[in-house]
Design an enzyme around this catalytic site. Structure first.
Site, short mmCIF file in Angstrom:
data_model
loop_
_atom_site.label_atom_id
_atom_site.label_comp_id
_atom_site.label_asym_id
_atom_site.label_seq_id
_atom_site.Cartn_x
_atom_site.Cartn_y
_atom_site.Cartn_z
N SER A 167 -0.89 -3.38 0.04
CA SER A 167 -1.24 -2.61 -1.16
C SER A 167 -1.81 -1.25 -0.76
O SER A 167 -1.11 -0.45 -0.15
CB SER A 167 -2.21 -3.42 -2.03
OG SER A 167 -2.49 -2.75 -3.22
N THR A 168 -3.08 -0.99 -1.05
CA THR A 168 -3.68 0.33 -0.78
C THR A 168 -3.55 0.70 0.70
O THR A 168 -3.96 -0.06 1.56
CB THR A 168 -5.17 0.34 -1.17
OG1 THR A 168 -5.30 -0.26 -2.45
CG2 THR A 168 -5.74 1.74 -1.20
N HIS A 194 2.46 -3.04 -3.50
CA HIS A 194 2.03 -2.71 -4.86
C HIS A 194 2.21 -1.21 -5.10
O HIS A 194 1.52 -0.40 -4.49
CB HIS A 194 0.56 -3.09 -5.06
CG HIS A 194 0.30 -4.56 -4.93
ND1 HIS A 194 -0.91 -5.08 -4.56
CD2 HIS A 194 1.12 -5.63 -5.12
CE1 HIS A 194 -0.84 -6.41 -4.52
NE2 HIS A 194 0.39 -6.77 -4.85
N MET A 288 -6.42 -3.90 -1.62
CA MET A 288 -7.57 -4.48 -2.32
C MET A 288 -7.16 -5.76 -3.03
O MET A 288 -5.99 -6.00 -3.30
CB MET A 288 -8.13 -3.47 -3.33
CG MET A 288 -7.18 -3.05 -4.41
SD MET A 288 -7.95 -1.84 -5.49
CE MET A 288 -6.59 -1.43 -6.56
N ASP A 291 -4.26 -10.80 -3.60
CA ASP A 291 -2.86 -11.20 -3.73
C ASP A 291 -2.35 -11.57 -2.34
O ASP A 291 -2.50 -10.82 -1.39
CB ASP A 291 -2.03 -10.05 -4.32
CG ASP A 291 -0.61 -10.46 -4.67
OD1 ASP A 291 -0.36 -11.68 -4.78
OD2 ASP A 291 0.24 -9.57 -4.84
#
Length: 346
Positions: A167-168, A194, A288, A291
Site C-alpha cells: 500500500s503506502t 492499493h 498502513m 490488509d
C-alpha cells in the site's frame, strides 16, 4: 491527547480548497493551517507555517504540483498527498510518486455530499498515516535500478506463484523490486496495490517499461503464467480459478463488498492458497492497516510461506507489522534483499 497534524491544502480551485478543508476538519486530530492556489504560494506557506503534511493538486497555473514537489523535496522533504483526478493527471500522478509524494486520493468531482464524505474518511486516514511516514525509506529514481540478477536455468522449487500485497510507498517499492526479477523467472507474480481507480493500468505500463518480466493490469480470464506480473485493477478483487485442463486463470469481481479495500490483499492471498495449496509464497510489504493478515493466515494454514518487509525499509510499517505480530511471518526482510530471498526459495 495525540498531537494535532498541521495540514496545508494546495489547489487552484477555491471550491476544492474549501471542500478539502471541510473534509479534514471532521477529524479533531487534523488542523488545516493554510491554503495555497499554486505551487509558488505553497512553497512560501510551507516555509512560514511548517505543516506536517501537504495535500497537493497537480494541474495548477504559475507552478504546477510536480514543480512544487521537486523544489520542496530539495528544500525540506515532507509528506505530500496528491489529490487529483485520474483522467486529468494520471501520468503526472505517477511522476509525482517518483518525485516523492507518498499517497494519492481521487479528487471529489461530484457535489453529492455522501461521495464527499466517502472520500473524506479516506483522506483523513491517509493524512494520519502520512504524518508518520519515513520519507527516507521511499526508494528514489526507480529507473536507475540495481541490475537484474543473471540466473541460469532457474527452476521453480517449492512454490508455483508469488503473491504480493502493498500500500503506502508501494508504487516506489515495486518500481525498485520488480525490475530486479530476471527475464527467465519461472513462476507468475500477482500483486494487490492499493491505488485509486484509474491509475493501475498506467502504473502497470510504466513498470513494464523498466522490467525484464511482462507487467500487466489483470483482465478477466488472463492465464496465470510464468514470466508475467499481474497487477489487480483498482476497484476489483483479483482471484484465481483452475480450469478442467489444469490452466489457472484470473477472475475479477466487486464481491466481497465488505472489505476495507478493493482489491483486497486478503482476497488474493486466500484464493492463491485455495488454488495453489502449499505452493504459494505471500509477500507483505509497506503500507498502513492490516490488509493481508487474514490472507497470510490462509496461506500458512495451507502450508505456504509468508515473507514480510522489515520495519527498517518500510515507508509505513502497518501491514507487515500486523502479520509479524500475528506470528505468521516466516522471514522479515529489508526491501533491498527481498528479490534475493524470493530467488532463494526457487
Amino acid at each position: 491527547m495525540d498531537q494535532v497534524i498541521r495540514v496545508l491544502v494546495v489547489d487552484d480551485s477555491a471550491y476544492v480548497r474549501k471542500v478539502i478543508k471541510q473534509m479534514l476538519s471532521r477529524s479533531p486530530l487534523i488542523e488545516v493551517v493554510g491554503v495555497a492556489r499554486d505551487g509558488k504560494e505553497a512553497l512560501d506557506l510551507v516555509e512560514q507555517l511548517k505543516p506536517d503534511v501537504v495535500t497537493l493538486d497537480l494541474i495548477m497555473p504559475n507552478m504546477n504540483g510536480i514543480e512544487f514537489l521537486r523544489e520542496q523535496m530539495l528544500r525540506r522533504p515532507l509528506p505530500v498527498i496528491i489529490v487529483s483526478i485520474a483522467s486529468e493527471s494520471g501520468e503526472t500522478a505517477l511522476e509525482a510518486l517518483d518525485a516523492g509524494a507518498v499517497e494519492f486520493v481521487q479528487k471529489p468531482t461530484a457535489l453529492a455530499t455522501e461521495k464527499v464524505f466517502e472520500i473524506s474518511d479516506e483522506l483523513i486516514q491517509k493524512v494520519k498515516a502520512a504524518a508518520n511516514v519515513k520519507l527516507s525509506n521511499l526508494p528514489t529514481n526507480p529507473n536507475s535500478q540495481v541490475k537484474s540478477p543473471v540466473v541460469h536455468q532457474i527452476r521453480s522449487g517449492i512454490i508455483d506463484i508469488v503473491v504480493m500485497g502493498i500500500s503506502t510507498g508501494g508504487p516506489q517499492a515495486l518500481s525498485f523490486l520488480i525490475p530486479q526479477l530476471p527475464e527467465n523467472f519461472p513462476i507468475p507474480v500477482a500483486i494487490v496495490l492499493h491505488m485509486p481507480v484509474g491509475y493501475t493500468e498506467m502504473y502497470a505500463k510504466r513498470l513494464n517499461e523498466i522490467s525484464p518480466l511482462k507487467v500487466v493490469e489483470a483482465k478477466e480470464k488472463d492465464p496465470v503464467i510464468p514470466g508475467t506480473v499481474l497487477i489487480a485493477p483498482a476497484g476489483r478483487h483479483l482471484s484465481f480459478m483452475r480450469q478442467s485442463d489444469g490452466v489457472v486463470i484470473t477472475h475479477l469481481d466487486a464481491r466481497p463488498f465488505d472489505t476495507l479495500h478493493r482489491p483486497s490483499v486478503d482476497v488474493l492471498f486466500q484464493s492463491a492458497a485455495e488454488v495453489f495449496a502449499d505452493r504459494v509464497l505471500g509477500v507483505i510489504m509497506t503500507g498502513m492497516g492490516s490488509d493481508g493478515k487474514q490472507g497470510a493466515a490462509w496461506i500458512k494454514s495451507h502450508g505456504g510461506l509468508i515473507f514480510t518487509e522489515a520495519e527498517e525499509s518500510c515507508v509505513v510499517y502497518g501491514m507487515p507489522r500486523s502479520v509479524e505480530e500475528a506470528g505468521l511471518s516466516d522471514k522479515s526482510i529489508p526491501l533491498s534483499q527481498i528479490t534475493a530471498a524470493i530467488m532463494e526459495v526457487l
